[in-house]
Structures are given as structure tokens and as C-alpha cells.
Enzyme design. Structure first.
Site, PDB file in Angstrom:
ATOM      1  N   GLY A 248       0.668  -1.018   0.099  1.00  0.00           N
ATOM      2  CA  GLY A 248       0.092   0.280  -0.369  1.00  0.00           C
ATOM      3  C   GLY A 248       0.637   1.526   0.102  1.00  0.00           C
ATOM      4  CD  GLU A 283       0.568  -9.182   1.888  1.00  0.00           C
ATOM      5  OE1 GLU A 283      -0.186  -8.118   1.407  1.00  0.00           O
ATOM      6  OE2 GLU A 283       0.384 -10.495   2.089  1.00  0.00           O
ATOM      7  N   PRO A 284       4.675  -4.879  -1.132  1.00  0.00           N
ATOM      8  CG  PRO A 284       6.514  -4.670  -1.078  1.00  0.00           C
ATOM      9  CD  PRO A 284       5.964  -5.119  -0.784  1.00  0.00           C
ATOM     10  NE  ARG A 286      -0.702   2.406  -5.680  1.00  0.00           N
ATOM     11  CZ  ARG A 286      -1.079   2.190  -7.112  1.00  0.00           C
ATOM     12  NH1 ARG A 286      -0.987   3.102  -7.978  1.00  0.00           N
ATOM     13  NH2 ARG A 286      -2.850   1.244  -6.295  1.00  0.00           N
ATOM     14  CE1 TYR A 328      -8.419   1.649  -9.174  1.00  0.00           C
ATOM     15  CE2 TYR A 328      -6.407   1.487 -10.644  1.00  0.00           C
ATOM     16  CZ  TYR A 328      -7.506   0.673  -9.845  1.00  0.00           C
ATOM     17  OH  TYR A 328      -7.692  -0.057 -10.286  1.00  0.00           O
ATOM     18  CB  CYS A 355     -16.344   4.266 -29.512  1.00  0.00           C
ATOM     19  SG  CYS A 355     -15.417   4.312 -30.769  1.00  0.00           S
ATOM     20  CE1 TYR A 384      -2.243  -3.231  -8.439  1.00  0.00           C
ATOM     21  CE2 TYR A 384      -1.094  -1.978  -8.006  1.00  0.00           C
ATOM     22  CZ  TYR A 384      -1.487  -2.787  -7.755  1.00  0.00           C
ATOM     23  OH  TYR A 384      -1.203  -3.675  -6.327  1.00  0.00           O
TER      24      TYR A 384
HETATM   25  C1  LIG Z   1      -3.139  -5.249  -4.303  1.00  0.00           C
HETATM   26  C2  LIG Z   1      -2.420  -5.604  -2.728  1.00  0.00           C
HETATM   27  C3  LIG Z   1      -1.350  -5.510  -2.219  1.00  0.00           C
HETATM   28  C4  LIG Z   1      -0.462  -4.183  -2.990  1.00  0.00           C
HETATM   29  O1  LIG Z   1      -1.345  -3.196  -2.591  1.00  0.00           O
HETATM   30  P1  LIG Z   1      -0.043  -2.023  -3.546  1.00  0.00           P
HETATM   31  O2  LIG Z   1      -0.094  -0.821  -3.223  1.00  0.00           O
HETATM   32  O3  LIG Z   1      -0.259  -2.191  -5.194  1.00  0.00           O
HETATM   33  O4  LIG Z   1       1.556  -1.573  -3.057  1.00  0.00           O
HETATM   34  C5  LIG Z   1      -0.930  -6.282  -1.061  1.00  0.00           C
HETATM   35  N1  LIG Z   1      -1.534  -6.586  -0.936  1.00  0.00           N
HETATM   36  C6  LIG Z   1      -3.403  -7.354  -0.730  1.00  0.00           C
HETATM   37  C7  LIG Z   1      -3.890  -8.415   0.224  1.00  0.00           C
HETATM   38  C8  LIG Z   1      -3.314  -6.787  -1.314  1.00  0.00           C
HETATM   39  O5  LIG Z   1      -5.052  -6.721  -2.761  1.00  0.00           O
END
Ligand SMILES: *Cc1c(COP(=O)(O)O)cnc(C)c1O
Length: 438
Positions: A248, A283-284, A286, A328, A355, A384
Site C-alpha cells: 500500500g 506485500e509491496p 506499486r 481511478y 469509443c 496496474y
Molecule cells: C493489492 C494488494 C497489495 C499491494 O498493494 P500496493 O498498493 O500495490 O502495494 C498487497 N496486499 C494485498 C492483499 C493486496 O490486495
């Protein structure tokens, strides 16, 4: 920091000219930089690995499970695998891709609110690190699947901490009404149920509150709640060995925006949830991928409304290639690939050929004056981007190119029109009428 710079008047990805790539591969195309993927993974991991408070009791460093969904090209996954990355996956397809790219099962995490029985069985047989369980019906189905295979499922329970955050409502996941995870009360009850189940091994808890978060405060608020819940579970006699804190962390899409650095993030985490006697997972997605890729497009023409003077810069990339602005309201920097010689600027609505009015990358953007045939780059398109591509309007998927130093390779080719059409099959009753080009 990325490796897309202007050199000799032209944008390069590391040592490769984007103009040359566009000429060789055609537009639109995605271009990725290996060095940028590697650097981002290392900067993030080293920041966390450097924190003593985040070592596990068995001296295991935090697991950095790259969120595969951000960019799941096999060449990208293998580049990261070679850096020591694990994978956070959300489907059997992503697990299979991670394994194919050489990510060992013991570094694979499986998240998502709707894992099917087949997907759970595949994950269990593969021997992945953990399944992040997001609801009671999921836990009960997993128990049946594990029992039928004679296996024990290692799980963490995803708690929805009731702290939502993120760059847009559609990427906020930790709000109490968002579909992800269970409430803390329910998680504690489920944990007890899991501990009593011979086919489930509850290892800990998880959260992931949103994406493109540019402020540490909501993360800190969520993490400090997580600390409390770890202690509450232990006070109830349950063992907690793992803490998964999700992804996140945001990236700078604007030159002027400054999200927190990985070092600031790591320090906050160590202060908030350090020394808990658990193994940590992050869990990075982005953060690793966004600035490691660009979408390159050619200007088709400029349509200027005679009455209003409104200028549409019509480019050959569209929402089917990069949907983030449409979905978004996302901002992407748009830069000329070949440095423009004049100081002249113009105000454009940048649009694709699809279109749909939604196929508008930006409105009223001041850019250097451009002309038909010029190349532009949509920056920060590595996450993404290609993964959300479609063939809407029967436009072939944009190809992906991976650069390494002065070397480059097409890592997903653009399908030909024949290949696109050959994926579709006419039913028997239409066959006599089928007209084929060949
Ligand atoms: C999408 C997601 C992430 C990654 O989020 P980023 O904003 O790309 O870092 C990590 N964990 C879970 C469970 C997700 O759904």
C-alpha cells in the site's frame, strides 16, 4: 528514483533509446527497466531488513512478498525472484506464474476474498507459505479441502482494521464497509475455531488497508491495533507467530508529491509493531513496479475545435492499454520522448481512440507543443498498467519490453490480428458461412 532519463536529447530506459524501441516494436508499447525494479525491491527490503526489531525469534528477516497483481509479467517476476522476492498472489494463475518465475513456494502468500476450492487445493499441494483467510465461509471450506487432501493449511486471518486509506475510494480496502477481511471481534473467534481444527494451523494475522497511501498515520493507526490483537490472542492462550502488514505504500506520480520513504516506513513499523516475537511479511506492489515502467505512445493527430480552440491530443494508446485514469482518475506525467526544441507549450486534452468518453488520459494539461508522429511517454505506468490491459475495441494488447542496461527484449509480444481472431471459435452452425481471410 528510476532509470528513465533524457540523454542526448532523447528519453532512454537505462542505456536503450525509447525512440528506437518504438520504431522496432511499434506503438503503443510498455517499456520496463530491470535496474529500477531491482533498486526499488532492494531499497524497500534493506530498509526493513535493517531493523533489528523486525527480525523473527528464529532470526528470519521479514518476507517481502511482491504483490504480483501490480505487474505479473514472467520476466518481471523472475527479475524480482533473483533479488530474493516472495510473491503475494490472489489467484491460482498468479501462484503458477510466481512458481514458473522461480519464486519458491515457501515465499508465496495467497490472499483474496473469493478463493475457490480448486485454487485452495492447488495452493495446499504446492506447499505455499500461508493462505490469508478473509472470512468464516472461506475458513470452513479451506478446512474441508485440507481434510480431503490430508494436509494442514497454514493460515493467517485478514483483519479489516476499520482504517481505510489510499489514493482513491476504489483502492481503499481497510474501511469497515470494504469487502476485505473480517472485524477484529470475528477474527478472534475465527482464530480460536481454527486452532481447534486439526486441518488448520493458524499462524497469525494480516491486514492491508489500501493502496497509494502517502501518509504514514493511517498505517500506523492500523498497525498499532494489530499489535493489540496479537496480544489479545496470546492472552487467550493462542499462539501467534506471524504478522502480515500488507502493501500500500504510495509512489510519486507527480513531481511535487513526496510519499514517505521506505526508511521512514520501516522505522514507523519497528516502533509500532516491532519486537513482537513474530515473523513479519510485507506485500509491496506499486512501490516496486510503478516507476519501473512507462507506456510509450505516438501522437496520431491534434484535433483543435474551431469554435472553442480546445485541443485534443489524440494518441495511439487508449484506456484498454492503461485504464488507471479512467478507473481511478489517476494522474500520469506525460513527457515527450524526444526533447522538444521550442519553449512553446499548449494545453491539451490527451485522449485515445477508444469509443468512450472515459478514454481520456487527462484534460487541460499544459505540455510542450507536439505534432502528429511525436512520441510521448506516460510515466509511472509499471504497476496496474499492462496487467489491466484488454483488447476492448479489438485493439491488440500492447507489447511489453524489458530493458537491462543496453540490452532489451520483447517479453510479451503484440498479438497479430490473426492470433486475436483465432482465439475465437465459430459454432458448428455458423461454419458454412465463415469467411476467412486465407
Ligand atoms: C493489492 C494488494 C497489495 C499491494 O498493494 P500496493 O498498493 O500495490 O502495494 C498487497 N496486499 C494485498 C492483499 C493486496 O490486495
Amino acid at each position: 528514483m528510476n532509470h528513465f532519463d533524457i540523454r542526448d536529447g532523447e528519453m532512454h530506459a537505462e542505456g536503450v533509446s525509447i525512440r528506437e524501441l518504438a520504431e522496432r516494436v511499434g506503438t503503443p508499447l510498455y517499456v520496463y527497466s530491470s535496474a529500477t525494479f531491482e533498486r526499488h525491491f532492494q531499497v524497500f527490503s534493506q530498509a526493513l531488513w535493517a531493523q533489528d526489531a523486525l527480525q523473527s525469534p528464529k532470526n528470519e528477516a521479514p518476507l517481502i512478498a511482491y504483490a504480483t497483481k501490480a505487474n505479473s509479467n514472467l520476466a518481471v517476476l523472475q527479475t524480482l525472484a533473483e533479488q530474493g522476492a516472495g510473491a503475494d498472489t490472489v489467484s491460482e494463475g498468479e501462484i503458477r506464474k510466481a512458481l514458473t518465475a522461480g519464486i519458491p513456494p515457501e515465499r508465496i502468500v495467497f490472499s483474496g476474498v473469493g478463493k475457490t476450492d480448486e485454487e485452495m487445493a492447488f495452493a495446499l499441494k504446492t506447499g505455499i507459505y500461508q493462505l490469508n483467510v478473509e472470512s468464516k465461509p472461506e475458513l470452513e471450506r479451506l478446512s474441508h479441502v485440507a481434510a480431503s487432501l490430508g494436509l494442514v493449511a497454514p493460515i493467517v486471518i485478514r483483519i479489516n482494521p476499520g482504517v481505510g486509506a489510499g489514493g482513491h475510494a476504489k483502492i481503499t480496502t481497510g474501511g469497515a464497509k470494504d469487502k476485505f477481511g473480517v472485524s477484529a471481534r470475528e477474527a478472534i473467534a475465527l482464530y480460536g475455531q481454527a486452532a481447534a481444527d486439526p486441518n488448520i494451523a493458524p499462524m497469525g494475522i494480516a491486514c492491508h488497508i489500501g493502496s497509494q497511501i502517502t501518509d504514514l498515520a493511517p498505517m500506523q493507526a492500523a498497525f498499532s491495533k494489530m499489535r493489540g490483537w496479537v496480544q489479545e490472542l496470546r492472552a487467550g492462550g493462542l499462539s501467534v507467530e506471524r504478522l502480515d502488514l500488507g502493501g500500500g505504500l504510495g509512489v510519486p506520480y507527480f513531481n511535487m508529491s513526496e510519499p514517505p520513504s521506505p526508511e521512514d516506513f520501516a522505522q514507523m513499523v519497528a516502533l509500532t509493531v516491532g519486537n513482537l516475537g513474530v515473523r513479519y511479511t510485507f506485500e509491496p506492489g506499486r512501490l516496486i513496479a510503478a516507476n519501473a515502467g512507462i507506456l510509450v505512445s505516438r501522437v496520431i493527430h491534434i484535433h483543435e475545435r474551431e469554435d472553442s480552440g480546445q485541443k485534443f491530443l489524440v494518441v495511439d494508446a487508449a484506456m484498454n492499454d492503461l485504464i488507471r485514469p479512467a478507473m481511478y482518475d489517476a494522474y500520469h506525467d506525460i513527457r515527450p520522448v524526444v526533447a522538444v526544441q521550442t519553449n512553446e507549450t499548449a494545453t491539451y486534452d490527451v485522449v485515445g481512440p477508444v469509443c468512450e468518453t472515459g478514454d481520456t488520459f487527462t484534460r487541460g494539461r499544459d505540455l510542450p507543443a507536439l505534432k502528429a508522429g511525436d512520441l510521448v511517454a506516460f510515466m509511472s505506468a509499471g504497476a496496474y498498467g499492462a496487467v489491466m490491459g484488454s483488447e476492448y475495441n479489438s485493439r491488440p494488447l500492447a507489447p511489453e519490453v524489458l530493458v537491462r542496461d543496453t540490452d532489451w527484449a520483447v517479453v510479451r509480444p503484440r498479438p497479430s490480428y490473426e492470433e486475436m481472431m483465432n482465439r475465437e471459435v465459430l459454432p458448428e452452425w455458423l461454419r458454412p458461412h465463415r469467411v476467412r481471410a486465407d
